[in-house]
Design a protein around this motif. Structure first.
Motif, PDB file in Angstrom:
ATOM      1  N   MET A   1      -0.149   2.994   0.613  1.00  0.00           N
ATOM      2  CA  MET A   1       1.306   2.920   0.670  1.00  0.00           C
ATOM      3  C   MET A   1       1.741   2.418   2.040  1.00  0.00           C
ATOM      4  O   MET A   1       1.186   2.841   3.055  1.00  0.00           O
ATOM      5  N   ASN A   2       2.687   1.517   2.033  1.00  0.00           N
ATOM      6  CA  ASN A   2       3.278   1.050   3.297  1.00  0.00           C
ATOM      7  C   ASN A   2       4.587   1.775   3.543  1.00  0.00           C
ATOM      8  O   ASN A   2       5.420   1.889   2.633  1.00  0.00           O
ATOM      9  N   PHE A   3       4.755   2.253   4.751  1.00  0.00           N
ATOM     10  CA  PHE A   3       5.947   3.032   5.085  1.00  0.00           C
ATOM     11  C   PHE A   3       6.506   2.524   6.414  1.00  0.00           C
ATOM     12  O   PHE A   3       5.818   2.566   7.436  1.00  0.00           O
ATOM     13  N   THR A   4       7.706   1.999   6.347  1.00  0.00           N
ATOM     14  CA  THR A   4       8.319   1.436   7.563  1.00  0.00           C
ATOM     15  C   THR A   4       9.592   2.197   7.911  1.00  0.00           C
ATOM     16  O   THR A   4      10.432   2.436   7.045  1.00  0.00           O
ATOM     17  N   VAL A   5       9.704   2.569   9.176  1.00  0.00           N
ATOM     18  CA  VAL A   5      10.886   3.293   9.653  1.00  0.00           C
ATOM     19  C   VAL A   5      11.479   2.524  10.821  1.00  0.00           C
ATOM     20  O   VAL A   5      10.753   2.111  11.736  1.00  0.00           O
ATOM     21  N   ILE A   6      12.795   2.304  10.762  1.00  0.00           N
ATOM     22  CA  ILE A   6      13.486   1.677  11.901  1.00  0.00           C
ATOM     23  C   ILE A   6      14.443   2.706  12.482  1.00  0.00           C
ATOM     24  O   ILE A   6      15.350   3.191  11.794  1.00  0.00           O
TER      25      ILE A   6
ATOM     26  N   PRO B   1      -3.964   7.008   1.361  1.00  0.00           N
ATOM     27  CA  PRO B   1      -3.910   6.346   2.670  1.00  0.00           C
ATOM     28  C   PRO B   1      -2.542   5.701   2.881  1.00  0.00           C
ATOM     29  O   PRO B   1      -1.984   5.105   1.952  1.00  0.00           O
ATOM     30  N   MET B   2      -1.996   5.879   4.074  1.00  0.00           N
ATOM     31  CA  MET B   2      -0.657   5.380   4.334  1.00  0.00           C
ATOM     32  C   MET B   2      -0.662   4.497   5.582  1.00  0.00           C
ATOM     33  O   MET B   2      -1.251   4.859   6.597  1.00  0.00           O
ATOM     34  N   VAL B   3      -0.009   3.370   5.456  1.00  0.00           N
ATOM     35  CA  VAL B   3       0.159   2.495   6.627  1.00  0.00           C
ATOM     36  C   VAL B   3       1.575   2.712   7.131  1.00  0.00           C
ATOM     37  O   VAL B   3       2.548   2.439   6.428  1.00  0.00           O
ATOM     38  N   PHE B   4       1.664   3.252   8.336  1.00  0.00           N
ATOM     39  CA  PHE B   4       2.957   3.661   8.875  1.00  0.00           C
ATOM     40  C   PHE B   4       3.390   2.709   9.989  1.00  0.00           C
ATOM     41  O   PHE B   4       2.636   2.474  10.943  1.00  0.00           O
TER      42      PHE B   4
END
Lengths: 132, 64
Positions: B1-6, A70-73
């Motif tokens: 998983m945390n995925f941050t895009v700017i 699971p991914m929090v985007f």
């Protein structure tokens, strides 16, 4: 909110064999194509000759799983546009896409069987074998 | 998983491409999921040097 795509100029010569040139947003792009690429020393073509029964056309292609974890985007668009001044392409072919704008899902698949046939030494012309 | 895009500014001048083929993608924009698959089969048996006759294929996919 998705970003705005700005393309001032685009020129494409050919879009062929299950391909797409999409201008504007879309939700899904799903493209499939199968081809037998037959190269011959002499001109001879018969559509009944090669049925699409090769294993390359039926074997499943393994796809990477993206749902395993699971991914929090999080996305932060500091600039709301993607700008390109010009795009020049000669050809878009065989389940390919040029897409200007945002989309959700792109899924393409192509299966190609490539065969080359050369005549034996001394055999010069096969025109007498040409199909009606 | 945390995925941050700017996403900062993207300004591109000219893109010159000869060909986009065999399950390829040129995307000017955003997408959530992209899955591109391509199968290209050219085994040694697919180079046929012999009497120049039509290729006959059986149902199992083997050449004769």
């Amino acid at each position: 909110m998705s970003r705005l795509s700005l393309v001032q100029w685009i020129n494409t010569n050919a879009v062929a064999f299950g391909s797409v040139l999409q201008i504007g947003d879309s939700n899904q792009v799903i493209l499939r194509s199968k081809a037998i690429a037959l190269q011959r020393q002499y001109e001879f073509f018969d559509t009944r000759e090669l049925p699409m029964t090769f294993p390359v056309f039926t074997k499943p292609i393994p796809k990477p799983n993206f749902d395993d974890e699971p991914m929090v985007f999080h996305k932060l668009n500091e600039c709301p546009t993607i700008s390109v001044r010009s795009i020049r392409t000669l050809g878009i072919s065989s389940s390919s896409a040029v897409h200007i704008g945002s989309t959700k899902l792109v899924q393409t698949e192509v299966r190609i069987k490539h065969i080359r046939q050369l005549a034996e030494k001394g055999e010069k012309d096969a025109s007498h074998r040409r199909a009606d | 998983m945390n995925f941050t895009v700017i996403n900062h500014d993207v300004h591109v001048g000219h893109i010159h491409i000869i060909g986009v083929t065999s399950s390829s993608l040129v995307l000017v924009g955003d997408s959530e999921t992209i899955q591109l698959a391509s199968a290209f089969d050219t085994p040694p048996e697919s180079l046929i040097i012999g009497p120049f006759a039509p290729i006959v294929v059986t149902d199992e996919g083997s050449k004769k």
